[in-house]
Design a protein around this motif. Structure first.
Motif, PDB file in Angstrom:
ATOM      1  N   PRO A  14     106.546  13.514  12.239  1.00 45.46           N
ATOM      2  CA  PRO A  14     106.243  14.949  12.255  1.00 45.46           C
ATOM      3  C   PRO A  14     104.771  15.154  12.621  1.00 45.46           C
ATOM      4  CG  PRO A  14     106.621  14.166  10.011  1.00 45.46           C
ATOM      5  CD  PRO A  14     106.904  13.023  10.928  1.00 45.46           C
ATOM      6  N   VAL A  15     104.547  16.136  13.437  1.00 43.20           N
ATOM      7  CA  VAL A  15     103.192  16.450  13.858  1.00 43.20           C
ATOM      8  C   VAL A  15     102.581  17.398  12.838  1.00 43.20           C
ATOM      9  CG1 VAL A  15     101.789  17.512  15.657  1.00 43.20           C
ATOM     10  CG2 VAL A  15     103.795  16.167  16.279  1.00 43.20           C
ATOM     11  N   ALA A  16     101.436  17.035  12.341  1.00 39.04           N
ATOM     12  CA  ALA A  16     100.766  17.868  11.342  1.00 39.04           C
ATOM     13  C   ALA A  16     100.200  19.115  12.008  1.00 39.04           C
ATOM     14  CB  ALA A  16      99.649  17.079  10.672  1.00 39.04           C
ATOM     15  N   THR A  17     100.434  20.233  11.400  1.00 35.51           N
ATOM     16  CA  THR A  17      99.876  21.478  11.891  1.00 35.51           C
ATOM     17  C   THR A  17      98.408  21.528  11.495  1.00 35.51           C
ATOM     18  OG1 THR A  17     101.997  22.548  11.537  1.00 35.51           O
ATOM     19  CG2 THR A  17     100.102  23.986  11.807  1.00 35.51           C
ATOM     20  N   PRO A  18      97.544  21.927  12.434  1.00 35.93           N
ATOM     21  CA  PRO A  18      96.128  21.984  12.072  1.00 35.93           C
ATOM     22  C   PRO A  18      95.887  22.979  10.942  1.00 35.93           C
ATOM     23  CG  PRO A  18      96.492  22.759  14.325  1.00 35.93           C
ATOM     24  CD  PRO A  18      97.818  22.347  13.775  1.00 35.93           C
ATOM     25  N   ALA A  19      94.962  22.644  10.086  1.00 34.05           N
ATOM     26  CA  ALA A  19      94.633  23.523   8.969  1.00 34.05           C
ATOM     27  C   ALA A  19      94.031  24.820   9.486  1.00 34.05           C
ATOM     28  CB  ALA A  19      93.653  22.825   8.033  1.00 34.05           C
ATOM     29  N   THR A  20      94.320  25.891   8.799  1.00 30.86           N
ATOM     30  CA  THR A  20      93.756  27.183   9.147  1.00 30.86           C
ATOM     31  C   THR A  20      92.309  27.211   8.705  1.00 30.86           C
ATOM     32  OG1 THR A  20      95.902  28.202   8.872  1.00 30.86           O
ATOM     33  CG2 THR A  20      93.998  29.663   8.787  1.00 30.86           C
ATOM     34  N   ARG A  21      91.433  27.625   9.605  1.00 31.63           N
ATOM     35  CA  ARG A  21      90.004  27.698   9.285  1.00 31.63           C
ATOM     36  C   ARG A  21      89.737  29.106   8.764  1.00 31.63           C
ATOM     37  NH1 ARG A  21      87.727  24.946  14.759  1.00 31.63           N
ATOM     38  NH2 ARG A  21      88.687  26.810  15.608  1.00 31.63           N
ATOM     39  N   LEU A  22      89.605  29.207   7.454  1.00 33.07           N
ATOM     40  CA  LEU A  22      89.604  30.492   6.778  1.00 33.07           C
ATOM     41  C   LEU A  22      88.712  30.426   5.550  1.00 33.07           C
ATOM     42  CD1 LEU A  22      91.213  33.263   6.542  1.00 33.07           C
ATOM     43  CD2 LEU A  22      92.846  31.984   5.170  1.00 33.07           C
ATOM     44  N   ARG A  41      91.709  28.866  16.501  1.00 30.64           N
ATOM     45  CA  ARG A  41      91.469  27.786  17.451  1.00 30.64           C
ATOM     46  C   ARG A  41      91.646  28.234  18.895  1.00 30.64           C
ATOM     47  NH1 ARG A  41      91.010  23.358  14.307  1.00 30.64           N
ATOM     48  NH2 ARG A  41      91.898  23.541  12.238  1.00 30.64           N
ATOM     49  N   SER A  42      92.249  29.409  19.097  1.00 31.72           N
ATOM     50  CA  SER A  42      92.469  29.929  20.453  1.00 31.72           C
ATOM     51  C   SER A  42      92.553  31.450  20.386  1.00 31.72           C
ATOM     52  CB  SER A  42      93.767  29.359  21.039  1.00 31.72           C
ATOM     53  OG  SER A  42      94.887  29.952  20.405  1.00 31.72           O
ATOM     54  N   ARG A  43      92.766  32.052  21.522  1.00 34.15           N
ATOM     55  CA  ARG A  43      92.946  33.507  21.600  1.00 34.15           C
ATOM     56  C   ARG A  43      94.418  33.863  21.838  1.00 34.15           C
ATOM     57  NH1 ARG A  43      88.120  35.919  21.431  1.00 34.15           N
ATOM     58  NH2 ARG A  43      86.296  34.728  22.066  1.00 34.15           N
ATOM     59  N   ASP A  44      95.293  33.036  21.306  1.00 29.50           N
ATOM     60  CA  ASP A  44      96.734  33.217  21.450  1.00 29.50           C
ATOM     61  C   ASP A  44      97.314  33.626  20.097  1.00 29.50           C
ATOM     62  OD1 ASP A  44      99.462  33.055  21.856  1.00 29.50           O
ATOM     63  OD2 ASP A  44      99.457  30.961  22.488  1.00 29.50           O
ATOM     64  N   SER A  47     100.491  31.833  18.713  1.00 31.23           N
ATOM     65  CA  SER A  47     100.365  30.512  18.110  1.00 31.23           C
ATOM     66  C   SER A  47      99.451  30.504  16.887  1.00 31.23           C
ATOM     67  CB  SER A  47      99.865  29.495  19.146  1.00 31.23           C
ATOM     68  OG  SER A  47      98.556  29.796  19.545  1.00 31.23           O
ATOM     69  N   GLU A  48      98.531  31.446  16.775  1.00 26.84           N
ATOM     70  CA  GLU A  48      97.557  31.450  15.678  1.00 26.84           C
ATOM     71  C   GLU A  48      98.046  32.141  14.403  1.00 26.84           C
ATOM     72  OE1 GLU A  48      94.692  29.847  15.601  1.00 26.84           O
ATOM     73  OE2 GLU A  48      94.774  29.177  17.667  1.00 26.84           O
ATOM     74  N   LEU A  49      98.796  33.233  14.542  1.00 28.38           N
ATOM     75  CA  LEU A  49      99.185  34.016  13.360  1.00 28.38           C
ATOM     76  C   LEU A  49     100.114  33.302  12.378  1.00 28.38           C
ATOM     77  CD1 LEU A  49      99.522  37.669  14.638  1.00 28.38           C
ATOM     78  CD2 LEU A  49      97.820  36.716  13.099  1.00 28.38           C
ATOM     79  N   GLN A  79     105.325  41.769  18.268  1.00 28.05           N
ATOM     80  CA  GLN A  79     105.795  41.117  17.046  1.00 28.05           C
ATOM     81  C   GLN A  79     105.527  39.620  17.150  1.00 28.05           C
ATOM     82  OE1 GLN A  79     109.934  41.890  16.344  1.00 28.05           O
ATOM     83  NE2 GLN A  79     109.712  44.092  16.571  1.00 28.05           N
ATOM     84  N   VAL A  80     105.282  39.010  16.000  1.00 30.18           N
ATOM     85  CA  VAL A  80     105.106  37.557  15.942  1.00 30.18           C
ATOM     86  C   VAL A  80     106.026  37.026  14.844  1.00 30.18           C
ATOM     87  CG1 VAL A  80     103.491  35.679  15.473  1.00 30.18           C
ATOM     88  CG2 VAL A  80     102.708  37.685  16.724  1.00 30.18           C
ATOM     89  N   PRO A  81     106.974  36.137  15.202  1.00 25.99           N
ATOM     90  CA  PRO A  81     107.829  35.550  14.178  1.00 25.99           C
ATOM     91  C   PRO A  81     107.041  34.536  13.347  1.00 25.99           C
ATOM     92  CG  PRO A  81     108.396  34.678  16.350  1.00 25.99           C
ATOM     93  CD  PRO A  81     107.310  35.690  16.545  1.00 25.99           C
ATOM     94  N   VAL A  82     107.112  34.691  12.026  1.00 22.03           N
ATOM     95  CA  VAL A  82     106.415  33.777  11.124  1.00 22.03           C
ATOM     96  C   VAL A  82     107.305  33.462   9.934  1.00 22.03           C
ATOM     97  CG1 VAL A  82     104.101  34.541  11.772  1.00 22.03           C
ATOM     98  CG2 VAL A  82     105.211  35.626   9.872  1.00 22.03           C
ATOM     99  N   ASP A  83     107.567  32.214   9.694  1.00 21.64           N
ATOM    100  CA  ASP A  83     108.254  31.715   8.515  1.00 21.64           C
ATOM    101  C   ASP A  83     109.309  32.663   7.933  1.00 21.64           C
ATOM    102  OD1 ASP A  83     108.811  29.770   6.658  1.00 21.64           O
ATOM    103  OD2 ASP A  83     107.340  30.524   5.221  1.00 21.64           O
TER     104      ASP A  83
END
Length: 198
Positions: A14-22, A41-44, A47-49, A79-83
């Motif tokens: 499994p690829v680890a998701t980068p930690a949120t910088r917050l 990490r980007s202006r997307d 992918s960021e939300l 809209q952004v699908p999240v969990d």
């Protein structure tokens, strides 16, 4: 007829998701204009939300809407699908500071985060995250906080030379996963803050 045999392929790790910088103000009602800072990490937004809401939903309740100024976001999805749910996204050019993210949680509240530009160097980002999550920070808008840091240190946050690891990460390389810094209770007169993944 001949058969071609392929060696058994290992199961993909499994690829680890980068930690949120917050960095967030953690206790009680916020003073000032910001509740913390986010360094995407980007202006997307697509992918960021999801990573941002994964951290914020348990703390603040399910994030249902966000709003941004479109100045620094090339694409703003509706809209952004999240969990398991959808976050609705709005944009308002004159009403929202271009360096701010407004978050709403249905029935719970509203929060405002400083958005540190993704290409910002680590030193500037750390200073901005600390300032935005400090309870004693002067009441500055997100853009004013960035301008004050640039004036104080003589370099625009986005003009800093990126180190090789930062440049590789910004250009899409693999990220190191940072664990959240555990909440350390401080004396009552000095509130602590939550910092996730630098």
């Amino acid at each position: 007829m001949s058969a071609t045999l392929h060696p058994t392929l290992p199961h993909p790790e499994p690829v680890a998701t980068p930690a949120t910088r917050l960095a967030l103000k953690t206790d009680g009602a916020s003073r000032g204009l910001l509740d913390g800072a986010w360094w995407p990490r980007s202006r997307d937004l697509l992918s960021e939300l999801p990573a941002l809401t994964d951290v914020l939903d348990p703390l603040w309740g399910r994030i249902t809407r966000i709003a941004v100024n479109p100045k620094y976001w090339p694409v703003i999805p509706r809209q952004v699908p999240v969990d398991g749910h959808v976050v609705k996204v709005g944009w308002f050019a004159p009403e929202i500071d271009p360096h701010k993210l407004l978050l709403l949680s249905y029935g719970t509240g509203r929060w405002d985060l400083l958005i540190i530009p993704p290409e910002t160097g680590a030193e500037s980002a750390a200073r901005l995250m600390a300032a935005a999550s400090d309870h004693d920070c002067p009441p500055l808008t997100a853009s004013a906080l960035i301008a004050a840091d640039e004036a104080r240190h003589g370099v625009a946050a986005t003009d800093e030379q990126l180190g090789p690891d930062e440049a590789w990460e910004y250009e899409g390389g693999a990220w190191t996963v940072s664990a959240a810094v555990p909440h350390q209770p401080g004396p009552p007169s000095r509130p602590s803050r939550l910092i996730v993944g630098m």
